[in-house]
Motif scaffolding. Structure first.
Motif, PDB file in Angstrom:
ATOM      1  N   ALA A  90       1.485   2.019  -0.245  1.00  0.00           N
ATOM      2  CA  ALA A  90       0.917   0.943  -1.073  1.00  0.00           C
ATOM      3  C   ALA A  90      -0.594   1.127  -1.222  1.00  0.00           C
ATOM      4  O   ALA A  90      -1.137   0.970  -2.323  1.00  0.00           O
ATOM      5  N   VAL A 100       0.334  -2.171  -7.421  1.00  0.00           N
ATOM      6  CA  VAL A 100       1.324  -2.680  -6.469  1.00  0.00           C
ATOM      7  C   VAL A 100       1.698  -4.079  -6.952  1.00  0.00           C
ATOM      8  O   VAL A 100       0.895  -4.990  -6.895  1.00  0.00           O
ATOM      9  N   CYS A 114       7.787  -2.375  -0.554  1.00  0.00           N
ATOM     10  CA  CYS A 114       6.822  -2.782  -1.573  1.00  0.00           C
ATOM     11  C   CYS A 114       7.274  -2.211  -2.907  1.00  0.00           C
ATOM     12  O   CYS A 114       8.088  -1.303  -2.968  1.00  0.00           O
ATOM     13  N   PHE A 116       5.768  -0.805  -6.778  1.00  0.00           N
ATOM     14  CA  PHE A 116       4.571  -0.381  -7.500  1.00  0.00           C
ATOM     15  C   PHE A 116       4.943   0.259  -8.825  1.00  0.00           C
ATOM     16  O   PHE A 116       6.089   0.649  -9.046  1.00  0.00           O
TER      17      PHE A 116
END
Length: 137
Positions: A90, A100, A114, A116
């Protein structure tokens, strides 16, 4: 039978995209050279992600390109080895000019990930899966 899976992505600038993914720590196979008009072979494990100039991609698909600013056609997911690796990627995404859109965090009690976008707006997901915490049915 098939030996490799190739994912083909249209990009506006193949060399800029190559620099972005290199900054994230991924490697490239020099199969097609390093010019601004040829595909770049991004290697993620045993999967090949071909970064094609948009015009070349359109010649293959015979369809207009998806507007990645208003829609998503798919989500590419990358397996991480740890929560720390998710966080590192990230940070690298932000430093390399990506966005992100989903900060690193826990999901469902056993996933840590995460989301992105790369420089062309393609959506990626990085996940660490702790199978010891996976709910049992």
């Amino acid at each position: 039978m098939t030996k490799e899976l190739w994912i083909n992505l249209p990009v506006k600038d193949v060399l800029r995209s190559r620099a972005f993914f290199t900054a994230l720590g991924f490697s490239f196979n020099a199969r097609h050279g390093e010019t601004d008009t040829t595909a770049q072979c991004l290697m993620i494990g045993t999967t090949v992600v071909m970064l094609f100039p948009e015009v070349t991609f359109q010649q293959f698909t015979k369809h207009p390109l998806t507007d990645t600013q208003t829609s998503a056609q798919f989500l590419l997911s990358i397996d991480a080895e740890s929560r720390e690796e998710v966080q590192e990627i990230a940070l690298k995404v932000k430093d390399a000019g990506g966005l992100v859109y989903g900060e690193p965090g826990e999901q469902q009690g056993w996933l840590y990930g995460c989301g992105f976008t790369d420089l062309d707006g393609h959506r990626w997901n990085v996940l660490y899966m702790d199978f010891s915490k996976m709910p049992k049915e």
